[in-house]
Design a protein around this motif. Structure first.
Motif, short mmCIF file in Angstrom:
data_model
loop_
_atom_site.label_atom_id
_atom_site.label_comp_id
_atom_site.label_asym_id
_atom_site.label_seq_id
_atom_site.Cartn_x
_atom_site.Cartn_y
_atom_site.Cartn_z
N GLY A 193 0.81 -1.21 0.00
CA GLY A 193 0.00 0.00 0.00
C GLY A 193 0.84 1.26 0.00
O GLY A 193 0.31 2.37 -0.06
N LEU A 194 2.18 1.10 0.08
CA LEU A 194 3.09 2.23 0.12
C LEU A 194 4.14 2.09 -0.98
O LEU A 194 4.37 1.00 -1.49
N PHE A 195 4.79 3.19 -1.32
CA PHE A 195 5.92 3.15 -2.24
C PHE A 195 6.97 4.13 -1.75
O PHE A 195 6.71 4.98 -0.90
N GLU A 196 8.16 3.99 -2.29
CA GLU A 196 9.28 4.85 -1.90
C GLU A 196 9.53 5.93 -2.94
O GLU A 196 9.53 5.67 -4.14
N TYR A 197 9.75 7.15 -2.44
CA TYR A 197 10.21 8.23 -3.31
C TYR A 197 10.65 9.39 -2.43
O TYR A 197 10.58 9.33 -1.19
N TRP A 198 11.11 10.45 -3.09
CA TRP A 198 11.49 11.66 -2.38
C TRP A 198 10.21 12.45 -2.08
O TRP A 198 9.67 13.15 -2.93
N GLY A 199 9.71 12.30 -0.85
CA GLY A 199 8.53 13.02 -0.42
C GLY A 199 8.93 14.23 0.40
O GLY A 199 8.97 15.36 -0.07
N HIS A 200 9.24 13.99 1.68
CA HIS A 200 9.86 15.03 2.52
C HIS A 200 11.38 14.92 2.33
O HIS A 200 12.01 15.80 1.77
N LEU A 230 0.42 4.68 -1.94
CA LEU A 230 0.51 4.47 -3.39
C LEU A 230 -0.26 5.50 -4.19
O LEU A 230 0.18 5.91 -5.27
N GLU A 231 -1.43 5.92 -3.68
CA GLU A 231 -2.26 6.83 -4.46
C GLU A 231 -1.62 8.20 -4.66
O GLU A 231 -2.09 8.99 -5.48
N ILE A 246 -2.21 1.83 -10.29
CA ILE A 246 -1.52 3.09 -9.97
C ILE A 246 -0.79 3.61 -11.21
O ILE A 246 -0.89 4.79 -11.57
N VAL A 247 -0.07 2.74 -11.87
CA VAL A 247 0.69 3.13 -13.06
C VAL A 247 -0.23 3.73 -14.12
O VAL A 247 0.13 4.68 -14.82
N ASP A 248 -1.44 3.19 -14.24
CA ASP A 248 -2.36 3.61 -15.29
C ASP A 248 -3.17 4.85 -14.94
O ASP A 248 -3.95 5.36 -15.78
#
Length: 398
Positions: free
Chosen positions: A81-88, A95-96, A198-200
């Motif tokens: 339900g989660l993904f990794e990226y540069w957020g803070h 994911l949404e 999510i990708v779509d």
């Protein structure tokens, strides 16, 4: 006329928005972890493991002793339900939110990232494209699969060209973390690593995406300055200013004053203002509630600084210091270490704050015992200094 809030009211609004003061579930699990992530919008990741890695701690602070595997499944499981990226900073995000950060990925492809990595992208784009093609062909990879190329002097930032290429591709959104081996990222193409649903999803405009990120920030903080709202997802200054103005115009945020706060401040529509907030929590130094240091001072009147990178002899409170939230105040802070070999949670220093109460040692002791059990340790042992250390030893002995 602009409404003026008292500092106490602003603090209660902020605590409620962050999920404090709520009854903790009797048996917290994966759905509760997902709810915390959605409430916060972003959970910071950090590699320091002296107590436990920081992304586990916000859940503990809000849910109690939840199973750590619940976060791992949400972040890196087959039905994540989660993904990794540069957020803070480096972050776990629901994911949404992935489409809301595609503008940042697009800007990264144009060079909007760390200066050295941006230069590497310009100078070694053919090499980066080759790494991407190899991931497309091979599937799951780690940094070790591309640990070739010139290196600098030994050290954390002495990356190989392969590591730089993977970081560039990650920032650009072309690859992402599929799972982890320990703390090592295992990468794949984004369209293979994330669910198709999510990708779509359509990609919003930059303005629409940033506006939604400010909405999420406002809900997560309750009451916040313009600088707070910008910092939550590290938005560009001019963009954040425009998005805040737009949300004020639509009535989703209301300008307010907070006594003692100098910057323009906004109240999120629907923010709760409880009559009191009750509960106790040990806070990661990277917790959303306190990660902005001047906001922490405005809310709690406590100066919190991360001293990991400060030479030992110059540290005021310790290496990995967790503030203790007691109801509506930060009343203490403790420098903690998990001694996994001996099975003990070590309190290397314990300090009281001006808002400490006679109950602080006992309540802190109870929370430390709970943390030790959650970490799989047998008990708590005070080994260090501080003006709260003796009282804490007595409370732990009772």
């Amino acid at each position: 006329m602009t409404e003026t809030l008292s500092p106490k009211t602003a603090r209660r609004i902020a605590l409620a928005a962050q999920g404090f003061g709520r009854a903790q579930p009797a048996a917290p699990g994966r759905s509760h972890v997902r709810d915390v992530a959605r409430r916060l919008g972003v959970i910071q990741i950090d590699s320091v493991n002296v107590v436990t890695r920081t992304h586990y701690l916000p859940g503990f602070s809000r849910l109690g002793d939840y199973p750590r595997e619940a976060l791992e499944t949400e972040a890196w499981g087959a039905r994540r339900g989660l993904f990794e990226y540069w957020g803070h900073e480096a972050s776990l995000l629901p994911l949404e939110l992935q489409p809301l950060l595609r503008w940042r990925m697009e800007r990264a492809r144009g060079g909007a990232m760390w200066t050295g990595l941006s230069r590497f992208g310009r100078e070694k784009r053919d090499y980066i494209d080759g790494v991407l093609a190899e991931i497309e062909r091979r599937g799951l990879v780690t940094g070790a699969d591309f640990a070739t190329g010139p290196r600098g002097a030994p050290g954390w930032w002495s990356w190989s060209d392969g590591k730089r290429a993977l970081e560039w591709l990650f920032w650009a959104g072309l690859i992402t973390t599929k799972t982890r081996n320990g703390f090592e990222r295992v990468y794949d193409l984004t369209e293979r690593a994330l669910p198709a649903r999510i990708v779509d999803l359509p990609t919003p405009t930059e303005a629409d995406a940033q506006r939604e990120l400010v909405r999420i920030s406002a809900r997560a903080m309750g009451v916040a300055t313009a600088a707070d709202l910008r910092d939550y997802f590290r938005l560009p200054l001019a963009d954040a200013r425009d998005r805040v103005a737009e949300l004020v115009e639509t009535g989703e945020m209301t300008p307010v004053g907070v006594k003692g706060w100098r910057q323009p401040t906004y109240l999120s529509a629907g923010a709760r203002s409880p009559r009191k907030v009750v509960g106790a929590a040990l806070l990661s130094p990277f917790d959303n509630l306190i990660w902005t240091r001047d906001r922490t001072e405005r809310l709690f009147g406590v100066r919190v600084r991360l001293e990991i990178y400060t030479p030992a002899h110059r540290r005021a409170h310790g290496y990995y210091v967790l503030p203790f939230l007691e109801d509506e105040a930060i009343t203490a802070r403790v420098d903690l270490k998990s001694d996994r070999k001996a099975g003990r949670l070590l309190v290397q220093a314990a300090w009281r704050e001006p808002d400490a109460t006679p109950e602080t040692p006992a309540r802190l002791a109870a929370e430390l015992r709970r943390m030790a059990g959650w970490l799989g340790l047998d008990g708590v042992h005070v080994v260090g200094k501080g003006d709260l250390a003796a009282a804490l030893v007595e409370a732990l002995d009772n």
